[in-house]
Design an enzyme around this catalytic site. Structure first.
Site: not given
Length: 650
Positions: A368-370
């Site tokens: 996951f990331c922003t």
């Protein structure tokens, strides 16, 4: 689409407009385009507006009370018409294109967007990174209705009130349609809209930044299996048990379908927020945080690790987060992994470590990331390097932004999501974010609680504390950077105030008159004050403290976007042999102390803006100091003051 007026097409622009002027924003963005937004609300104006609105509300309460006392006889009172509170909206999106755009199409896109911002939708701002791969954008819009910044609008002036929130939101929907008109591939883009924000979340200008790679990983396409990852398209809505075209079984395993695989087939499988939430409950899974360590320091997915596996609680868990994290209790979900990166280019070296591969082998890998874009290239690279050694690679569609929209109370997310816009950081129930100056009421609130967000110190175990006084703190304010690697550093408002007060005292001493005794003591006092000032500015991030990094970043010259170091002087080596990277070389054992010989430099350094901001600061610093060469100075961009050039400008 309501009230939509298409922007002029690229073909018309090619025939009727001149080439767009470019502006250098440092060595990284030598040909950027900057368009000033036609709408910009200052904090002072918004504060005055809010104060006046509160005053009118109090006055109205008095009038209502007076009417009640006078047997409901209406009392008329002259009031100044206050404009409605201006609002802003944001849209976050990225789009990888296939086949890649030509350089001519990239130029045409920049021309198209620049003209839209200049003449068609003048109330937009933000940042647009564009390359032959596609685009990565954060775009804002602010309302223009009721935005009379002169604060003198009168009744009967003919101005028509429009709902500010609706106006800002509509502008961004129209902008998205403009993109679709330019290239139909944008019809598959996952546009993440955030509406109803305060007007100070609007960018004051739109920057178009031509780049070689949307997210710089330093990874060749052939190392990722020949492509750039997914396309950043919309979530699938073709059915299934949870929000998409896939079912999730009792163990959290997702059943793949052809509609879920990225267009080029090389990146991770996209899961929507609800599917991702269910998979976080898997015990034989790991969840990799593809963001930088300073982002992970204030928020992460580890709520699933605190849920007792004998229960089916969806989120939150116990207050004692250390029990599940340290293995003292029963882990109920995917293990959270922070690669501890200073920048995206650190991902490849982290994945190459034997310890990392051992931890991932045989596991379901979640990433996951922003907003989702960093997972595209990272997931493709991980699959190319480990392949069948892992039990599938999955990524969160739309990133944390989408997850918090789907789970307003937070779900398994804990802490705040660091964002690269004016909101600064957002959390569950805090869509508007923390951005802006710390108001008086916020300071009082932080004194009552033990941390910057009133969380009573829950985040302290992650390292969310002030780098100076070690007080629990989770806001990046004052643009303080780690002096050994350049990443943002958490410094509380109290320490920032002390630093500012010390600088003011120093400035006052330099301006004040000195007696003879004072002048005799001045050299020693000046040396002491300078030492205190340097120590005050020298703040290291938790990662540098953990790794024992002590060499200032400015003393080591880095190449390849701050990844590999090279000699700036004879004091430092690039590494090699048995020495670790950046270890100080011994020039002379007689002249160097043990501490100097063991000094260590960071493996990578975060550079901001390619030197553009530094140049602006230097220009402001010397702007009122006369140039010693005067009219004979040949530098057109000279930092020093040239009164004769001002006369010519007039």
């Amino acid at each position: 689409m309501i009230n939509y007026t298409p922007a002029p097409s690229v073909k018309i622009l090619k025939e009727t407009s001149e080439e767009i002027d470019s502006k250098s924003l440092g060595k990284w963005f030598p040909k950027a385009s900057v368009v000033k937004s036609g709408v910009c609300y200052s904090n002072d104006y918004l504060a005055v507006l809010a104060k006046e609105r509160k005053r009118q509300q109090r006055q109205q309460v008095k009038i209502n009370s007076s009417n009640s006392a006078n047997n409901n006889k209406t009392t008329n009172a002259a009031t100044t018409i206050i404009p409605p509170e201006p609002k802003a909206s944001l849209v976050l999106f990225y789009q990888y294109v296939s086949p890649p755009w030509s350089q001519n199409k990239v130029s045409a896109f920049c021309t198209y967007i620049t003209n839209i911002a200049k003449t068609h939708r003048t109330n937009i701002g933000g940042r647009v990174r564009v390359s032959t791969e596609g685009v990565n954008c954060t775009v804002s819009a602010a309302s223009t209705s009721g935005g009379d910044t002169s604060n003198n609008r009168e009744e009967g002036s003919g101005q028509v009130d429009v709902d500010p929130q609706w106006e800002a939101a509509q502008t961004l929907r129209h902008f998205a349609q403009d993109l679709i008109n330019f290239d139909p591939q944008f019809s598959e883009t996952d546009f993440k809209y955030i509406d109803g924000l305060s007007a100070d979340r609007h960018f004051k200008e739109l920057k178009l930044l031509p780049v070689k790679e949307l997210v710089f990983y330093g990874i060749r396409e052939e190392d990722c299996g020949g492509g750039s990852g997914g396309a950043g398209g919309k979530q699938q809505q073709s059915g299934g048990s949870i929000g998409g075209g896939r079912g999730v079984d009792a163990n959290g395993a997702a059943a793949e379908s052809s509609s879920d695989v990225p267009k080029d087939g090389i990146g991770g499988i996209h899961l929507d927020a609800k599917e991702y939430h269910e998979m976080l409950k898997k015990k034989d899974a790991v969840v990799i945080d593809v963001r930088n360590h300073y982002e992970a320091a204030i928020g992460r997915f580890d709520g699933q690790m605190q849920v007792d596996d004998s229960t089916t609680k969806a989120a939150g868990g116990t207050d004692n987060g250390d029990e599940g994290r340290d293995g003292g209790g029963k882990k109920g979900g995917a293990e959270y992994i922070d690669p501890k990166m200073r920048k995206s280019t650190d991902f490849t070296s982290w994945l190459a470590e034997p310890e990392t591969k051992k931890k991932l082998e045989g596991k379901t890998v979640m990433m996951f990331c922003t907003g989702g874009i960093r997972c595209e290239r990272a997931s493709a690279y991980l699959k190319s390097q480990m392949g069948s050694q892992v039990n599938g690679v999955y990524q969160l569609q739309g990133g944390i932004e989408r997850y918090l929209q789907a789970f307003p109370e937070g779900g398994f997310w804990q802490g705040k999501n660091f964002v690269f816009d004016k909101r600064e950081a957002i959390g569950a129930g805090n869509v508007n974010g923390d951005g802006g100056v710390i108001r008086k009421d916020e300071k009082e609130g932080s004194k009552k609680s033990k941390s910057g967000d009133g969380s009573d110190g829950k985040l302290l175990s992650w390292g969310t504390e002030c780098a100076k006084c070690k007080k629990p703190w989770d806001r990046y304010i004052g643009k303080r950077k780690c002096y050994t690697c350049g990443v943002p550093v958490l410094v509380c408002d109290g320490c920032m105030s002390k630093s500012s007060t010390h600088k003011k005292k120093m400035k006052g001493k330099s301006k004040g008159g000195d007696t003879k005794d004072d002048k005799e003591q001045q050299p020693k006092a000046k040396e002491s004050d300078q030492k205190n000032t340097v120590e005050d500015e020298r703040v290291r991030c938790p990662l540098c403290v953990e790794e024992g990094v002590t060499v200032p970043a400015e003393e080591v010259e880095y190449t390849d976007n701050g990844v590999r170091g090279r000699l700036r002087s004879n004091s430092f080596t690039e590494g090699g042999g048995d020495d670790s990277f950046g270890t100080a070389a011994v020039e002379s054992k007689q002249t160097q102390s043990t501490e100097e010989m063991q000094a260590k430099a960071a493996k990578s350094v975060l550079k901001w803006g390619g030197g553009h901001a530094f140049k602006k600061k230097e220009k402001r610093k010397f702007s009122r100091k006369l140039c010693q060469f005067g009219v004979e100075c040949v530098r057109k961009d000279c930092f020093f003051y040239h009164p004769e050039r001002e006369d010519k400008g007039k």
